[in-house]
Structures are given as C-alpha cells and as structure tokens.
Write an enzyme that holds these catalytic residues in place. Structure first.
Site, PDB file in Angstrom:
ATOM      1  N   THR A 170     -11.535   5.491  10.319  1.00  0.00           N
ATOM      2  CA  THR A 170     -11.712   4.715  11.772  1.00  0.00           C
ATOM      3  C   THR A 170     -11.235   6.041  12.896  1.00  0.00           C
ATOM      4  O   THR A 170     -11.337   5.899  14.314  1.00  0.00           O
ATOM      5  CB  THR A 170     -10.909   3.638  11.870  1.00  0.00           C
ATOM      6  OG1 THR A 170      -9.654   3.868  11.061  1.00  0.00           O
ATOM      7  CG2 THR A 170     -11.571   2.620  11.013  1.00  0.00           C
ATOM      8  N   ARG A 196      -3.792  -6.549  14.268  1.00  0.00           N
ATOM      9  CA  ARG A 196      -2.591  -6.514  15.120  1.00  0.00           C
ATOM     10  C   ARG A 196      -2.730  -8.003  15.676  1.00  0.00           C
ATOM     11  O   ARG A 196      -3.416  -8.503  16.183  1.00  0.00           O
ATOM     12  CB  ARG A 196      -2.926  -5.630  16.415  1.00  0.00           C
ATOM     13  CG  ARG A 196      -2.564  -4.252  16.034  1.00  0.00           C
ATOM     14  CD  ARG A 196      -1.241  -4.041  15.936  1.00  0.00           C
ATOM     15  NE  ARG A 196      -1.003  -2.570  15.626  1.00  0.00           N
ATOM     16  CZ  ARG A 196      -0.981  -2.154  14.372  1.00  0.00           C
ATOM     17  NH1 ARG A 196      -1.342  -2.671  13.305  1.00  0.00           N
ATOM     18  NH2 ARG A 196      -0.723  -0.632  14.113  1.00  0.00           N
ATOM     19  N   HIS A 236     -11.379  12.359  -3.263  1.00  0.00           N
ATOM     20  CA  HIS A 236     -12.506  13.156  -2.771  1.00  0.00           C
ATOM     21  C   HIS A 236     -12.654  14.530  -3.509  1.00  0.00           C
ATOM     22  O   HIS A 236     -11.919  15.269  -3.055  1.00  0.00           O
ATOM     23  CB  HIS A 236     -12.463  13.366  -1.408  1.00  0.00           C
ATOM     24  CG  HIS A 236     -14.018  13.651  -0.733  1.00  0.00           C
ATOM     25  ND1 HIS A 236     -14.176  13.662   0.692  1.00  0.00           N
ATOM     26  CD2 HIS A 236     -14.975  14.061  -1.221  1.00  0.00           C
ATOM     27  CE1 HIS A 236     -15.274  14.269   0.756  1.00  0.00           C
ATOM     28  NE2 HIS A 236     -15.916  14.480  -0.317  1.00  0.00           N
ATOM     29  N   ASP A 237     -13.188  14.743  -4.415  1.00  0.00           N
ATOM     30  CA  ASP A 237     -13.476  15.946  -5.532  1.00  0.00           C
ATOM     31  C   ASP A 237     -14.519  15.767  -6.179  1.00  0.00           C
ATOM     32  O   ASP A 237     -15.321  14.768  -6.099  1.00  0.00           O
ATOM     33  CB  ASP A 237     -12.103  16.006  -6.252  1.00  0.00           C
ATOM     34  CG  ASP A 237     -11.707  17.511  -6.405  1.00  0.00           C
ATOM     35  OD1 ASP A 237     -12.545  18.210  -6.590  1.00  0.00           O
ATOM     36  OD2 ASP A 237     -10.493  17.991  -6.050  1.00  0.00           O
ATOM     37  N   ILE A 238     -14.801  16.714  -7.126  1.00  0.00           N
ATOM     38  CA  ILE A 238     -15.847  16.832  -7.905  1.00  0.00           C
ATOM     39  C   ILE A 238     -15.717  15.546  -9.086  1.00  0.00           C
ATOM     40  O   ILE A 238     -14.507  15.247  -9.211  1.00  0.00           O
ATOM     41  CB  ILE A 238     -16.023  18.164  -8.830  1.00  0.00           C
ATOM     42  CG1 ILE A 238     -14.799  18.589  -9.434  1.00  0.00           C
ATOM     43  CG2 ILE A 238     -16.496  19.274  -7.711  1.00  0.00           C
ATOM     44  CD1 ILE A 238     -15.060  19.776 -10.450  1.00  0.00           C
ATOM     45  N   PRO A 239     -16.774  15.100  -9.457  1.00  0.00           N
ATOM     46  CA  PRO A 239     -16.584  13.829 -10.324  1.00  0.00           C
ATOM     47  C   PRO A 239     -15.787  14.167 -11.550  1.00  0.00           C
ATOM     48  O   PRO A 239     -15.087  13.138 -11.965  1.00  0.00           O
ATOM     49  CB  PRO A 239     -18.240  13.945 -10.999  1.00  0.00           C
ATOM     50  CG  PRO A 239     -19.200  14.423 -10.030  1.00  0.00           C
ATOM     51  CD  PRO A 239     -18.352  15.405  -9.379  1.00  0.00           C
ATOM     52  N   LYS A 291      -7.370   8.165  -1.417  1.00  0.00           N
ATOM     53  CA  LYS A 291      -8.717   8.285  -0.970  1.00  0.00           C
ATOM     54  C   LYS A 291      -8.974   9.674  -1.852  1.00  0.00           C
ATOM     55  O   LYS A 291      -9.427  10.722  -1.107  1.00  0.00           O
ATOM     56  CB  LYS A 291      -8.653   8.678   0.419  1.00  0.00           C
ATOM     57  CG  LYS A 291      -8.095   7.495   1.295  1.00  0.00           C
ATOM     58  CD  LYS A 291      -8.350   7.872   2.854  1.00  0.00           C
ATOM     59  CE  LYS A 291      -7.997   6.559   3.971  1.00  0.00           C
ATOM     60  NZ  LYS A 291      -6.364   6.592   3.586  1.00  0.00           N
ATOM     61  N   ARG A 348       2.796  -1.161  10.836  1.00  0.00           N
ATOM     62  CA  ARG A 348       3.886  -1.204  11.784  1.00  0.00           C
ATOM     63  C   ARG A 348       4.347  -2.504  12.191  1.00  0.00           C
ATOM     64  O   ARG A 348       5.368  -2.693  12.415  1.00  0.00           O
ATOM     65  CB  ARG A 348       3.584  -0.071  12.749  1.00  0.00           C
ATOM     66  CG  ARG A 348       3.604   1.247  12.372  1.00  0.00           C
ATOM     67  CD  ARG A 348       2.783   2.232  13.350  1.00  0.00           C
ATOM     68  NE  ARG A 348       1.530   2.106  13.148  1.00  0.00           N
ATOM     69  CZ  ARG A 348       0.507   3.006  13.964  1.00  0.00           C
ATOM     70  NH1 ARG A 348       0.922   3.592  14.676  1.00  0.00           N
ATOM     71  NH2 ARG A 348      -0.544   2.816  13.560  1.00  0.00           N
ATOM     72  N   LYS A 368       0.928  -1.267   0.153  1.00  0.00           N
ATOM     73  CA  LYS A 368       0.074   0.124   0.077  1.00  0.00           C
ATOM     74  C   LYS A 368       0.876   1.308  -0.043  1.00  0.00           C
ATOM     75  O   LYS A 368       1.745   1.308   0.872  1.00  0.00           O
ATOM     76  CB  LYS A 368      -0.992  -0.134   1.182  1.00  0.00           C
ATOM     77  CG  LYS A 368      -1.904   1.202   1.400  1.00  0.00           C
ATOM     78  CD  LYS A 368      -2.871   1.099   2.459  1.00  0.00           C
ATOM     79  CE  LYS A 368      -2.479   1.549   3.853  1.00  0.00           C
ATOM     80  NZ  LYS A 368      -2.207   2.994   3.831  1.00  0.00           N
TER      81      LYS A 368
END
Ligand code: C5P
Length: 236
Positions: free
Chosen positions: A125, A186, A65-68, A63, A216, A34
């Site tokens: 989260t 974990r 996140h904006d206009i289409p 992630k 981690r 990732k």
C-alpha cells in the site's frame, strides 16, 4: 466470526519486553498478534514462542519472497513454530506460492496441527501508480492487485492482504471464502498517522474484510486495552 476473532493487533515495537507487556495487557480482548520484520529481526524466533505461550495466535508477517525452494522451507519453519498466519509476496510467482502451500500442508499433517493460513501481499500500500511504473508494471493499481490476488488463489493460497479501498473489488471477484486481511484501519477517534487509504473498523468489516489489522491506534494509546475494547465495539 466474532469481532474478537477478526481483530489482529500489530506488535510494532522493537523489544521483547515492550511486546510482551502489550500482550499481557491486551490478551483478555485480543486473540491474534502480528509479529512483523522489525520485532522478529530484533528479538529472533523466541518472540514467537513467548507470545504463543501466553495463549495467543500469531500472524507472522515476514512477507516471504524468494525462489520456491527457499520460500517453501521458510514456510515450513514457520509452520513448525505453530503460527496461525504466514504471508508471501504474490510477485514471487505461482510456483513459489504453490510449492510453499504443498510443503506447509505436508508439514502440518506430519505434525498433526492445524495448517497456518497462507496469505499473499499483492502490491504494497506504500506504492502508488508512479512507483509501480518505475518497477516496470504498467497496469493500473486495481487491475494489478486483482491479477495478483487471483494468482494467489489459483496457487492455493487462502487469501490476501488488501487495503480498505480494494476489499470490495477482491471480494466481488474472488468470492466469500477468500480471506482478506485489511490494515490501515483507523477508528474515527484515532490519528491517521502515515496511512493513506484508511477505513474505520466498521467500514472495513462491512466492505468484506475477514480480519482487520490495527497497530498504533491500540499499541500507542494511553490505555491500549480500552482502545482495543473500543475497536471491538465498533466492529460489532
Ligand atoms: O499502526 P498501523 O495500524 O498503521 O499498523 C498497520 C500494520 O499493518 C503495520 O504493521 C504495517 O506494517 C502493516 N501493513 C500495512 N499495510 C500493508 C501491509 C501491512 O499497514 N499493506
């Protein structure tokens, strides 16, 4: 799926050198890494091709996140990089997710490559009920998570990121084919760090997670490869 196919290791470091040294040490056991906003912003898109050229799959965790229009173009750019998984904030809405999916499908067909999986983040989260209320969302957390996960599915996305405590609920309501990626994993032998709703690798898989993300406990272990092997063993 095998345990190896289900494990994603978060390359949460700030230089290309550190990231590639981890990839070299882990690639015998780990198939997907990732790349999040810290590493991507520090190193630029070259980090994606560098990890890919070592034969590994990539979850590009930016992630969107904006206009289409902007989001679908960013998703197309990520598709061109050949990543395996891209994500979006479901709060960007139905049109944003649907347009991104359509654009990615077209791009992947043109390039004749496998389309990346498109995943939604519901509620981070790190948010609690109080933090959510301050943004004007008054539903309880689980209801909101489920609503956004259903919206992502309706818009044609392949799945969601969900904490261990939400996996069962989402699996029950959205079915077996919906991809669920679970961070906050974990093993019993690892430190909890700042994660709150945690599960062991075994619990996460038994609850219905498709992929688990581990950072981690592997990346900061004295021997990352041995730690990855222990996690894989537990997942079996
Ligand atoms: O080190 P650790 O195993 O806690 O890393 C978890 C990774 O998953 C981090 O890259 C973190 O940003 C990411 N993540 C998370 N919780 C979410 C979404 C992503 O911990 N809801």
């Amino acid at each position: 799926m095998t345990s190896k196919e289900r494990l994603i290791v978060a390359l949460d470091v700030d230089t290309q050198k550190k990231a590639l040294s981890l990839v070299e040490r882990l690639k015998a056991e780990v198939e997907i890494f990732k790349i999040g906003s810290e590493l991507f912003t520090s190193c630029g898109p070259g980090i994606v091709s560098a990890v890919k050229s070592r034969g590994c799959g990539i979850f590009l965790d930016l992630k969107f996140h904006d206009i289409p229009n902007t989001t679908s173009k960013a998703a197309v750019a990520a598709t061109k990089m050949g990543v395996s998984i891209i994500n979006f904030h479901a709060l960007g809405g139905y049109d944003m997710m649907k347009r991104a999916k359509e654009a990615v499908v077209i791009e992947a067909e043109e390039l004749k490559i496998e389309r990346p999986k498109l995943i939604a983040v519901t509620i981070l989260t790190s948010m609690n009920r109080n933090g959510l209320k301050k943004t004007g969302i008054n539903d309880n957390m689980k209801k909101e998570v489920l609503k956004l996960a259903a919206l992502a599915k309706e818009a044609g996305l392949d799945g969601v990121v969900a904490s261990a405590s939400e996996v069962k609920l989402i699996r029950e309501h959205l079915g077996g084919y919906f991809t669920i990626i679970t961070p906050g994993v974990r093993p019993e032998w690892a430190a909890v760090n700042d994660q709150k709703r945690i599960a062991t690798p075994k619990e996460a898989v038994l609850n219905g997670a498709t992929y688990i993300v581990v950072g981690r406990p592997i990346v900061e272990a004295p021997d990352p490869l041995a730690a990855a092997k222990r996690v894989l063993e537990e997942m079996k």
